[in-house]
Enzyme design. Structure first.
Site, PDB file in Angstrom:
ATOM      1  CB  CYS A 166     -42.843 -23.541  10.209  1.00 16.23           C
ATOM      2  SG  CYS A 166     -41.253 -24.420  10.341  1.00 16.23           S
TER       3      CYS A 166
ATOM      4  CB  CYS B 255     -18.657  10.604  22.959  1.00 16.38           C
ATOM      5  SG  CYS B 255     -17.612  11.698  24.163  1.00 16.38           S
TER       6      CYS B 255
ATOM      7  CB  CYS C 242     -21.808  10.951  21.193  1.00 19.48           C
ATOM      8  SG  CYS C 242     -23.234  12.259  21.351  1.00 19.48           S
TER       9      CYS C 242
HETATM   10  S1  SF4 Z   1     -24.878  13.770  18.033  1.00 22.31           S
HETATM   11 FE1  SF4 Z   1     -23.558  12.711  16.555  1.00 22.31          FE
HETATM   12  S2  SF4 Z   1     -22.877  14.722  15.481  1.00 22.31           S
HETATM   13 FE2  SF4 Z   1     -23.579  15.325  17.605  1.00 22.31          FE
HETATM   14  S3  SF4 Z   1     -21.840  15.308  19.108  1.00 22.31           S
HETATM   15 FE3  SF4 Z   1     -23.138  13.105  19.120  1.00 22.31          FE
HETATM   16  S4  SF4 Z   1     -21.897  11.847  17.623  1.00 22.31           S
HETATM   17 FE4  SF4 Z   1     -21.440  14.016  17.109  1.00 22.31          FE
END
Ligand code: SF4
Ligand SMILES: Cc1cc2nc3c(=O)[nH]c(=O)nc-3n(C[C@H](O)[C@H](O)[C@H](O)COP(=O)(O)OP(=O)(O)OC[C@H]3O[C@@H](n4cnc5c(N)ncnc54)[C@H](O)[C@@H]3O)c2cc1C
Ligand SMILES: Cc1cc2nc3c(=O)[nH]c(=O)nc-3n(C[C@H](O)[C@H](O)[C@H](O)COP(=O)(O)O)c2cc1C
Lengths: 447, 424
Positions: free
Chosen positions: B137, B351, B388
């Site tokens: 705790c 992305c 992305c």
């Molecule tokens: S993995 Fe990373 S570096 Fe590759 S395209 Fe996607 S965001 Fe860009």
């Protein structure tokens, strides 16, 4: 969408309670919870397609993100910085063919984000706070601009010009400001005197004086305006309507739909308004739909919208056509008006069935008649060319150059009276805003 | 249906899902409702010697996402605020009424041998299956020399564990605090003291939000706030790491683990078991959604086990442990690249802007004449960071594809560009 009781009790005798229900907000505003939930559906796209689909290029993902963080005032400023009539546009824009149509969620078979309702949520929030006007004026330029017409284009131009440091005098033919926001948009889109409240808000910038009942072409002349001001902007809209050019058109009970709507918008007690029992609306645009739906909501028994061609050719959006149908409006297609009959006042209207011969619309020789005690004509408006005698006009619209300047030096124009985009409030606002920047450049500013 | 029965520290349980020592296990009625809902066991709310503590009014705060979703909560509550004997009488009743369910006692005391031993014996006498020592705790109790005040000092952990082991003969679980620099120091101390299992994690020290009107932390007690214990979904990654550290440490790898921290779904449960947990405890998820949350945990886990062909929890327990390694053991020759499926792409551009602004400018954005937007990965620029894929809102639209290679498995210590290697 709110479904409300639509009862018919003949000529203008819907009860006050029914009228209240029938003319309440078409789309209920979002609660705080609904707004946050809806805002969180936005994907916050980069270089978002919805921004490109908005004629005023509002940073839509930006303002929606601000709503998700509880920053509603910031969201409203984001909207209003591009579109000072964001409040009206949130209520009146056909979003189904503008921003919402471009929402990427459509591509994944989801409902698009309700951008219009979110925009309303933010702008209403700011306006309700009644704080100091959110924009500041630049240092005075010492120049004055005459704006003719206090519709969306004129007021948008006036507001932006005032921001850029100019003083503005608006000359308006009617006793009230707002143009079709005040006199034309359907009543259930603009409840609670919104058009007036928005004009008051907009004038909060300062530096704008509106002079009512001043019509260019009457005692007021272009020469006076040019003499008294450094530049002129024309936002005179479409002041005239097209006629049917058939027998019986002058008969009692035959009205222009825009006049009918104007009377409705200006009435303090809609339950006292008179509407026919059997109403025929001629036309296929959103004005026709508005006239038909509002007739029905006023208490007409039968409302029939009649159009020469088929549904695919109707210029009203799918949403508007559905709205008419769900309000009990009959839609008759492929029928051309032939004659209005009656003794003094309209009693019936005769139509010819139409068909296509290749691309050409032709009569079939078959006729039919519908009973009517009111006919509303909504087959298009046109510019009143009287006040702009001597200007270059193309297809009933003022010709302008890239910088919104007409054929007369120092005279700019925007809104429905020029050919920019669709005849929509949002386009008029954009024209006015861009024209203000063009005028600023013309007056030696940075645009 | 895969069998969810399992054993931890010699205690059999009908499923691995226990409620952690907290408000859901505070008294008879809560525990009975939990057993009716299907929980396999509970760790009773922590008990101490009388007089009972007194709690403040205004006790919990929340960390939410933009859509009112709760990421985590924190609390400034203390241990059981009811008399010891009331609790023990209730434990005896539930033990009798629910013989197939597990009840573990939980206790804390100041660092005095007699106090620990007497209290441990009293609680053990109520018939509990095991005893958990609350060394975790992080608020209130530690200011009185209990909870994390003990848990943060390995020597004390070891000492107290030994005292309790000497006093009672039921399994002893040591509940560890995450508010330390290295979880192995306290886990190893518990093991040296004779612990039969460790339970982790307890809550994490936190200020959850600041009320900008009152200018005080929440939960706010008459204008003031204090740091409280953070728990719920947001702490799961921290708990997973600590569980993995104990599982893969040669000294502690055989120490049974009762894993706690942000378990909300069957998938969370499976992840902890894969990292070597023997059983699980849940608190926040039950507090937020009610005891019924266990339904999905049970059916989801056993459906997944069926699909994988695992007939028991032992069949996959710890399977991910060998794959948890130090960074220096990773293959520097591995390469993966993003691939964006144009068919499922909805053209949102997330992305692109993520990679363009903050990663490697590897996603090319084009607009065709018809207005169609396209996003394509430039393989020469993509470093395979996964950003992305993380931001893409469409499931399975961006795939990270491994690039086939002839190069050998090569770690950083073996790498020619490693300056330390070059020096040797
Ligand atoms: S993995 Fe990373 S570096 Fe590759 S395209 Fe996607 S965001 Fe860009
Ligand atoms: C019935 C109807 C419904 C509509 N519904 C919608 C809708 O739902 N959504 C939407 O986006 N758009 C709608 N529109 C279109 C929209 O209202 C117009 O595109 C918009 O108002 C155009 O703005 P404007 O400033 O160019 O002209 P207007 O709004 O027409 O304003 C022109 C102003 O100039 C004044 N004026 C005219 N001549 C003179 C003169 N000689 N001297 C001084 N003043 C003058 C007028 O009195 C008026 O105030 C609708 C239009 C109609 C007719
Ligand atoms: C309100 C509250 C009270 C708690 N009280 C105790 C306690 O008395 N004894 C204890 O060992 N842990 C206590 N905890 C910690 C939980 O048992 C658990 O270790 C922690 O919440 C992490 O699990 P979770 O993410 O599933 O909530 C408490 C947690 C909460 C939220």
């Amino acid at each position: 969408m709110g479904h409300r009781p639509v009862t018919s009790k003949g000529c203008g005798h819907a009860s006050p309670a029914e009228i209240n229900a029938n003319f309440a907000d078409l789309h209920e505003p979002f609660s705080g919870l609904q707004a946050k939930a809806e805002a969180s559906r936005c994907l916050y796209c980069y270089d978002a397609p919805c921004i490109q689909a908005c004629p005023t290029s509002i940073d839509i993902p930006g303002f929606i993100h601000e709503i998700t963080t509880g920053n509603n005032s910031g969201a409203a400023k984001t909207i209003l910085s591009q579109n000072i009539m964001g409040g009206t546009c949130a209520r009146a824009c056909p979003t189904e063919v503008l921003c919402e149509q471009a929402c990427v969620l459509n591509a994944s078979d989801e409902q698009p984000v309700e951008i219009g309702l979110l925009q309303r949520h933010a702008v209403d929030h700011l306006m309700a706070k009644n704080e100091a006007h959110p924009f500041k004026r630049a240092e005075s330029s010492g120049k004055t601009i005459a704006v003719v017409g206090a519709g969306p284009s004129g007021l948008s131009c006036a507001h932006r010009a005032a921001m850029l440091g100019h003083d503005v005098v608006v000359y308006e033919a009617k006793p009230k400001s707002g143009g079709l926001n005040e006199y034309g948009l359907a009543a259930y889109k603009m409840v609670d005197d919104f058009a007036r409240r928005e004009v008051d808000f907009l004038l909060g910038i300062g530096g704008i004086e509106i002079r009512h009942e001043q019509r260019l072409g009457d005692t007021l002349t272009l020469d006076t305006l040019k003499a008294d001001h450094d530049a002129v902007f024309l936002g005179i809209g479409l002041g005239q309507t097209n006629g049917l050019r058939i027998e019986g058109e002058d008969m009692g009970g035959v009205l222009d739909a825009v006049d009918f709507i104007e009377a409705l918008r200006q009435s303090n007690d809609k339950s006292k308004l008179c509407v026919g029992e059997d109403v025929i609306v001629i036309g296929a645009g959103n004005t026709a739909i508005d006239a038909a739906v509002q007739s029905k909501r006023l208490g007409a028994d039968n409302v029939t919208l009649v159009y020469r061609r088929g549904e695919a050719q109707m210029s009203a959006t799918e949403f508007e056509v559905d709205l008419a149908r769900t309000n009990g409006v009959n839609i008759r297609l492929w029928s051309a008006p032939v004659e209005i009959t009656g003794r003094g006042a309209v009693e019936a209207m005769k139509f010819e069935k139409m068909t296509l011969d290749g691309d050409k619309l032709v009569g079939t020789g078959k006729h039919y008649e519908l009973p009517a005690d009111m006919v509303l004509k909504a087959i298009g408006q046109k510019m009143d060319t009287g006040p702009v005698n001597g200007f270059t006009i193309d297809g009933n619209k003022l010709t302008i150059g890239d910088n919104f300047e007409t054929s007369v030096a120092g005279v700019f124009a925007g809104g429905d009276c020029i050919k920019s985009g669709e005849d929509l409030t949002v386009q008029a606002v954009e024209d006015g805003k861009q024209a203000a920047h063009a005028i600023d450049t013309y007056l030696g500013g940075e645009g | 249906m895969a069998d969810l029965k399992c054993t931890i520290a010699g205690i059999e349980t009908i499923n691995p899902f226990w409620l952690a020592s907290a408000p859901p296990t505070d008294k008879y009625i809560n525990v009975v409702r939990a057993f009716e809902a299907g929980w396999g066991g509970v760790v009773w709310k922590t008990l101490a010697v009388d007089p009972p503590v007194i709690n403040t009014s205004s006790r919990y705060g929340a960390h939410k996402d933009g859509n009112q979703g709760i990421l985590g909560i924190n609390n400034i509550e203390l241990i059981s605020d009811r008399p010891l004997e009331t609790n023990l009488e209730e434990i005896r009743r539930v033990r009798k009424e629910w013989p197939d369910r597990v009840i573990i006692g939980s206790m804390m005391a100041v660092i005095e041998e007699d106090v620990w031993k007497d209290l441990a014996k009293k609680i053990a006498a109520s018939g509990v299956h095991g005893m958990e020592l609350n060394f975790g705790c992080p608020h209130g109790m530690c200011e009185r020399g209990m909870g994390s005040a003990i848990g943060q000092v390995p020597e004390m952990v070891e000492q107290v564990t030994r005292w309790v082991k000497e006093a009672i003969d039921i399994p002893v679980f040591v509940k560890l605090t995450p508010n330390i620099t290295n979880i192995l120091w306290s886990a190893e101390a518990a093991q040296r003291g004779g612990a039969d299992a460790v339970s982790l994690i307890n809550t994490i020290n936190s200020i959850i939000t600041v009320d900008l009107d009152k200018m005080a932390p929440t939960p706010t007690v008459d204008g003031k706030g204090t740091h409280g214990g953070y728990c719920g979904s947001a702490v799961k990654p921290i708990a997973l790491n600590m569980v993995a550290e104990i599982s893969r440490n040669p000294e502690t790898k055989d120490l049974p683990i009762s894993a706690i921290g942000g378990i909300e779904t069957w998938r969370d449960a499976a992840e902890f078991l894969a990292l070597g947990a023997d059983a699980l405890q849940v608190c926040t998820a039950a507090m937020l959604y009610g005891h019924r949350i266990v339904d999905d945990m049970k059916t989801g886990l056993s459906d997944w086990m069926d699909a994988q062909g695992y007939t028991s929890i032992d069949a996959f327990k710890g399977m991910a442990v060998p794959n948890v390694v130090d960074w220096n053991e990773l293959n520097m020759n591995f390469d993966t690249k993003a691939f964006i499926d144009p068919e499922s792409c909805i053209e949102c551009g997330r992305c692109h802007i993520a990679c363009e602004d903050t990663a490697h400018q590897a996603i090319v954005f084009d607009v065709a004449e018809d207005g169609k937007r396209s996003f394509t990965v430039d393989n020469d620029e993509c470093v395979g960071c996964n950003l992305c894929q993380i931001v893409c809102p469409v499931p399975d639209c961006i795939e990270m594809r491994d690039v086939p290679t002839d190069k050998p498995y090569m770690t950083w210590p073996e790498h020619p560009l490693n300056p330390i290697k070059a020096a040797t």
